[in-house]
Design an enzyme around this catalytic site. Structure first.
Site, PDB file in Angstrom:
ATOM      1  N   GLN A  38       0.827  -1.206   0.000  1.00  0.00           N
ATOM      2  CA  GLN A  38       0.000   0.000   0.000  1.00  0.00           C
ATOM      3  C   GLN A  38       0.865   1.261   0.000  1.00  0.00           C
ATOM      4  OE1 GLN A  38      -3.471  -0.748   2.159  1.00  0.00           O
ATOM      5  NE2 GLN A  38      -4.138   1.351   2.283  1.00  0.00           N
ATOM      6  N   ARG A  81      -9.699  -8.134   3.342  1.00  0.00           N
ATOM      7  CA  ARG A  81      -8.590  -7.723   4.210  1.00  0.00           C
ATOM      8  C   ARG A  81      -8.603  -6.212   4.422  1.00  0.00           C
ATOM      9  NH1 ARG A  81      -3.012  -6.307   3.378  1.00  0.00           N
ATOM     10  NH2 ARG A  81      -1.573  -7.249   4.872  1.00  0.00           N
ATOM     11  N   SER A 138       3.615  -6.662   2.555  1.00  0.00           N
ATOM     12  CA  SER A 138       2.267  -6.629   3.127  1.00  0.00           C
ATOM     13  C   SER A 138       1.257  -7.197   2.132  1.00  0.00           C
ATOM     14  CB  SER A 138       1.916  -5.200   3.565  1.00  0.00           C
ATOM     15  OG  SER A 138       0.720  -5.177   4.319  1.00  0.00           O
ATOM     16  N   LEU A 139       0.328  -6.387   1.602  1.00  0.00           N
ATOM     17  CA  LEU A 139      -0.636  -6.920   0.636  1.00  0.00           C
ATOM     18  C   LEU A 139       0.073  -7.523  -0.571  1.00  0.00           C
ATOM     19  CD1 LEU A 139      -1.469  -5.344  -2.297  1.00  0.00           C
ATOM     20  CD2 LEU A 139      -1.753  -3.486  -0.678  1.00  0.00           C
ATOM     21  N   HIS A 194      -0.351  -3.554  10.916  1.00  0.00           N
ATOM     22  CA  HIS A 194       0.767  -4.389  11.385  1.00  0.00           C
ATOM     23  C   HIS A 194       1.160  -4.109  12.833  1.00  0.00           C
ATOM     24  CE1 HIS A 194       1.232  -6.083   7.436  1.00  0.00           C
ATOM     25  NE2 HIS A 194       1.252  -4.880   6.918  1.00  0.00           N
ATOM     26  N   GLN A 224       0.608 -12.085   9.637  1.00  0.00           N
ATOM     27  CA  GLN A 224       1.097 -10.878   8.971  1.00  0.00           C
ATOM     28  C   GLN A 224       0.244  -9.652   9.282  1.00  0.00           C
ATOM     29  OE1 GLN A 224      -0.347  -9.486   5.524  1.00  0.00           O
ATOM     30  NE2 GLN A 224       1.368 -10.049   4.212  1.00  0.00           N
TER      31      GLN A 224
END
Length: 312
Positions: free
Chosen positions: A9, A119, A94-95, A203, A252
């Protein structure tokens, strides 16, 4: 050895994917499949905005994935490249880990899009707006960042969210704790802390409700063994077993993105060339984290794809 890597992101921008779709039916097919999977005109939003709507986590996450996968699919379909023959590992920030798994055949495109939509919604809903925050620490190594986070917490949540490279670490937690960390940054030998324009504290332990939701979703999702191993965010180590991949995708959500360590570990395994699809965010981080013999390539446009075809 080569790793294909996928951004997270913050790499979204209005206009993303438009030139690629104009030039390639393969790219258009990817964007159409994602639109159909989500039941929304996501690609129109990617092309035309508004930026405020594209930046919403539930839109940005599948959009960034779709853009990266479209770029890869053009390379594969129109360039005749097989990922398993030209790539030794995949990884994503991440994503981007979902993009990496989709790229390596572990998740179908439509399933990946739906998971990222969920998500994004779950992460946004986990913490009311204004309760949490994130800040980038410039000129901070991991030790300084961890010491600062501990000093700023004062009973609230304040943890390292992203260990991006030797000079940039991101912290996440309660707004008050993040504000204190920014004020205390120079006292800890850190150049400065910058509040990030995000809508939730990603996170960190405050994301547990989102982790629970992803655990439910991933529990009913079939994950296949990837064509090549994935270097996971939470361990900075390769993984190929579907059950472990699913568990680590849940971890995660609240865990640290160990990107610096992942880049170093891939380099130590023998990777000399990192190819980033759909962005120019991770490549500089990899360069700052590894040694001078490492090469990085960002692939966004048709020209980039053609140049990569000649190189591999």
């Amino acid at each position: 050895m080569r790793a294909f890597i996928f951004p997270g992101q913050g790499s979204q921008a209005v206009g993303m994917g438009k030139a690629l779709a104009d030039a390639s039916p393969t790219a258009r097919a990817v964007f159409q499949e994602v639109d159909e999977a989500l039941g929304q005109h996501l690609f129109r939003l990617m092309c035309d905005g508004p930026e405020s709507e594209l930046t919403l986590t539930e839109n940005a996450q599948p959009a960034i994935m779709a853009n990266a996968i479209a770029t890869l699919r053009v390379l594969e379909t129109e360039g005749g490249v097989r990922l398993s023959e030209k790539c030794n590992f995949v990884a994503g920030h991440s994503l981007g880990e979902y993009s990496a798994l989709c790229a390596a055949g572990a998740l179908p495109l439509s399933v990946t899009a739906a998971l990222l939509k969920l998500r994004g919604r779950a992460m946004q809903a986990a913490v009311p707006v204004g309760i949490g925050a994130m800040a980038a620490l410039l000129g901070a190594d991991i030790e300084k960042a961890e010491a600062l986070a501990a000093a700023a917490a004062q009973g609230e949540t304040c943890t390292v969210a992203n260990d991006n490279d030797p000079s940039q670490v991101v912290i996440s937690g309660h707004k008050g704790a993040i504000d204190r960390a920014i004020e205390l940054a120079k006292d800890h030998g850190i150049k400065r802390g910058i509040l990030l324009p995000v809508s939730a504290p990603f996170h960190c332990p405050l994301m547990q409700p989102a982790a629970d939701e992803m655990q439910s979703a991933l529990g009913t999702t079939t994950i296949h063994a990837p064509l090549v191993p994935l270097f996971a965010n939470v361990t900075a180590a390769p993984v190929s077993e579907p059950d472990i991949i699913a568990a680590q995708l849940v971890q995660q959500v609240t865990g640290r993105v160990r990107w610096r360590e992942s880049a170093i570990a891939m380099a130590e395994t023998g990777v000399t060339h990192f190819v980033e699809f759909g962005g120019k965010v991770l490549s500089p981080m990899v360069k700052r984290s590894t040694h001078e013999d490492i090469t990085t390539t960002s692939v966004i446009s048709m020209d980039d794809i053609e140049a990569l075809l000649k190189a591999i």
